[in-house]
Design a protein around this motif. Sequence first.
Motif, PDB file in Angstrom:
ATOM      1  N   TRP A 189       0.827  -1.212   0.000  1.00  0.00           N
ATOM      2  CA  TRP A 189       0.000   0.000   0.000  1.00  0.00           C
ATOM      3  C   TRP A 189       0.859   1.258   0.000  1.00  0.00           C
ATOM      4  O   TRP A 189       0.570   2.208  -0.736  1.00  0.00           O
ATOM      5  CB  TRP A 189      -0.965   0.026   1.184  1.00  0.00           C
ATOM      6  CG  TRP A 189      -1.573   1.396   1.303  1.00  0.00           C
ATOM      7  CD1 TRP A 189      -1.347   2.323   2.276  1.00  0.00           C
ATOM      8  CD2 TRP A 189      -2.433   2.019   0.350  1.00  0.00           C
ATOM      9  NE1 TRP A 189      -2.027   3.486   1.990  1.00  0.00           N
ATOM     10  CE2 TRP A 189      -2.698   3.330   0.816  1.00  0.00           C
ATOM     11  CE3 TRP A 189      -3.006   1.607  -0.849  1.00  0.00           C
ATOM     12  CZ2 TRP A 189      -3.510   4.219   0.120  1.00  0.00           C
ATOM     13  CZ3 TRP A 189      -3.816   2.498  -1.551  1.00  0.00           C
ATOM     14  CH2 TRP A 189      -4.061   3.782  -1.061  1.00  0.00           C
ATOM     15  N   ASP A 190       1.893   1.307   0.795  1.00  0.00           N
ATOM     16  CA  ASP A 190       2.727   2.518   0.838  1.00  0.00           C
ATOM     17  C   ASP A 190       3.331   2.810  -0.524  1.00  0.00           C
ATOM     18  O   ASP A 190       3.467   3.980  -0.919  1.00  0.00           O
ATOM     19  CB  ASP A 190       3.845   2.362   1.878  1.00  0.00           C
ATOM     20  CG  ASP A 190       3.328   2.404   3.305  1.00  0.00           C
ATOM     21  OD1 ASP A 190       2.179   2.853   3.512  1.00  0.00           O
ATOM     22  OD2 ASP A 190       4.074   1.977   4.222  1.00  0.00           O
ATOM     23  N   THR A 191       3.688   1.768  -1.259  1.00  0.00           N
ATOM     24  CA  THR A 191       4.226   1.957  -2.608  1.00  0.00           C
ATOM     25  C   THR A 191       3.163   2.542  -3.527  1.00  0.00           C
ATOM     26  O   THR A 191       3.429   3.467  -4.310  1.00  0.00           O
ATOM     27  CB  THR A 191       4.732   0.615  -3.165  1.00  0.00           C
ATOM     28  OG1 THR A 191       5.748   0.103  -2.312  1.00  0.00           O
ATOM     29  CG2 THR A 191       5.290   0.784  -4.571  1.00  0.00           C
ATOM     30  N   LYS A 192       1.939   1.998  -3.448  1.00  0.00           N
ATOM     31  CA  LYS A 192       0.866   2.533  -4.282  1.00  0.00           C
ATOM     32  C   LYS A 192       0.586   3.995  -3.937  1.00  0.00           C
ATOM     33  O   LYS A 192       0.407   4.821  -4.847  1.00  0.00           O
ATOM     34  CB  LYS A 192      -0.409   1.700  -4.126  1.00  0.00           C
ATOM     35  CG  LYS A 192      -1.578   2.278  -4.929  1.00  0.00           C
ATOM     36  CD  LYS A 192      -2.806   1.400  -4.951  1.00  0.00           C
ATOM     37  CE  LYS A 192      -3.918   2.072  -5.755  1.00  0.00           C
ATOM     38  NZ  LYS A 192      -5.118   1.231  -5.912  1.00  0.00           N
ATOM     39  N   ARG A 193       0.564   4.307  -2.665  1.00  0.00           N
ATOM     40  CA  ARG A 193       0.288   5.690  -2.270  1.00  0.00           C
ATOM     41  C   ARG A 193       1.384   6.632  -2.801  1.00  0.00           C
ATOM     42  O   ARG A 193       1.077   7.727  -3.296  1.00  0.00           O
ATOM     43  CB  ARG A 193       0.193   5.781  -0.738  1.00  0.00           C
ATOM     44  CG  ARG A 193       0.001   7.195  -0.211  1.00  0.00           C
ATOM     45  CD  ARG A 193      -1.362   7.789  -0.529  1.00  0.00           C
ATOM     46  NE  ARG A 193      -1.382   9.221  -0.285  1.00  0.00           N
ATOM     47  CZ  ARG A 193      -2.475   9.940  -0.016  1.00  0.00           C
ATOM     48  NH1 ARG A 193      -3.648   9.339   0.050  1.00  0.00           N
ATOM     49  NH2 ARG A 193      -2.402  11.233   0.178  1.00  0.00           N
ATOM     50  N   LYS A 194       2.635   6.207  -2.752  1.00  0.00           N
ATOM     51  CA  LYS A 194       3.717   7.033  -3.303  1.00  0.00           C
ATOM     52  C   LYS A 194       3.539   7.229  -4.809  1.00  0.00           C
ATOM     53  O   LYS A 194       3.787   8.318  -5.343  1.00  0.00           O
ATOM     54  CB  LYS A 194       5.067   6.385  -3.011  1.00  0.00           C
ATOM     55  CG  LYS A 194       5.491   6.466  -1.558  1.00  0.00           C
ATOM     56  CD  LYS A 194       6.790   5.713  -1.311  1.00  0.00           C
ATOM     57  CE  LYS A 194       7.160   5.719   0.165  1.00  0.00           C
ATOM     58  NZ  LYS A 194       8.360   4.877   0.435  1.00  0.00           N
ATOM     59  N   ALA A 195       3.116   6.180  -5.496  1.00  0.00           N
ATOM     60  CA  ALA A 195       2.863   6.308  -6.931  1.00  0.00           C
ATOM     61  C   ALA A 195       1.703   7.253  -7.194  1.00  0.00           C
ATOM     62  O   ALA A 195       1.749   8.073  -8.127  1.00  0.00           O
ATOM     63  CB  ALA A 195       2.578   4.928  -7.535  1.00  0.00           C
ATOM     64  N   MET A 196       0.650   7.178  -6.381  1.00  0.00           N
ATOM     65  CA  MET A 196      -0.468   8.103  -6.521  1.00  0.00           C
ATOM     66  C   MET A 196      -0.001   9.542  -6.365  1.00  0.00           C
ATOM     67  O   MET A 196      -0.451  10.440  -7.100  1.00  0.00           O
ATOM     68  CB  MET A 196      -1.553   7.768  -5.486  1.00  0.00           C
ATOM     69  CG  MET A 196      -2.329   6.502  -5.796  1.00  0.00           C
ATOM     70  SD  MET A 196      -3.293   5.843  -4.390  1.00  0.00           S
ATOM     71  CE  MET A 196      -4.201   7.282  -3.853  1.00  0.00           C
ATOM     72  N   GLU A 197       0.908   9.766  -5.445  1.00  0.00           N
ATOM     73  CA  GLU A 197       1.375  11.129  -5.176  1.00  0.00           C
ATOM     74  C   GLU A 197       2.290  11.659  -6.274  1.00  0.00           C
ATOM     75  O   GLU A 197       2.634  12.837  -6.269  1.00  0.00           O
ATOM     76  CB  GLU A 197       2.051  11.166  -3.812  1.00  0.00           C
ATOM     77  CG  GLU A 197       1.062  10.973  -2.673  1.00  0.00           C
ATOM     78  CD  GLU A 197       1.703  10.910  -1.301  1.00  0.00           C
ATOM     79  OE1 GLU A 197       2.941  11.046  -1.211  1.00  0.00           O
ATOM     80  OE2 GLU A 197       0.958  10.705  -0.319  1.00  0.00           O
TER      81      GLU A 197
END
Length: 251
Positions: A189-197
């Motif tokens: 999830w943290d990786t996905k959130r960084k990609a979203m940002e």
Amino acid sequence: MTHPDAPASTPPRSTLVVTAHAGDFVWRAGGAIALAAARGEKVTIACLTFGERGESAKAWREGKRLAEIKEIRRDEAERAAATLGAEVRFFDAGDYPLTATAELTDRLVAVYRETQPDVVLTHPVEDPYNGDHPAANRMALQARILAQAIGYPGDGDIIGAPPVFYFEPHQPEMSGFRPEVLLDITEVWDTKRKAMECLGAQQHLWDYYTDLAVRRGVQLRRNAGPNLGLAHKTMAEAYMRPYPQIAKELA
């Protein structure tokens, strides 16, 4: 030196994501992409447009021109894909509307044959709010069929019949979407959130897709039974399957 009788190494599994716009693959399938990449699998994103006309309102309001907006969206998508561990290829087919052409189909068939996907992720059939998404779906499925046809011209070996998963549209209840597959993406999830940002042009969606991952995680826990050791705050993505699941046992 490899012994001549040694078995050939098995190539890593391959995932192909066919996405209409530069941000779609992050919001809808970023967790699946990051999970596959973390397992050492190859993930290729076929990004049909930059979303330059219909999904870059912030840049247009700032007075930027079309070519500049395309570069902004390309940079965002490249950084997001790199964060997730995937390769992204831009078709620059033009959005709003995205229109299928013979040339575009040929290019997509070539990507199928080159990458030999074990799994395909793309948009669902319906989306009354964005015609580019169903257009991408039709092209993804058509290219998959043509890439299997030995008589269809083009380079590369024909493919098998990789399973297809439809990722969740922005308004699922209006698009005939059913969350038939719930994918646990907690560990990435943290990786996905960084990609979203990385997607500054659509910052208004960061919290929306975070909240959606929480809700789908609640549904995943509710359907997973009590003893699987799931995280208290499980994060998930939802998918549909248009083709039958092939199995030797029911699970």
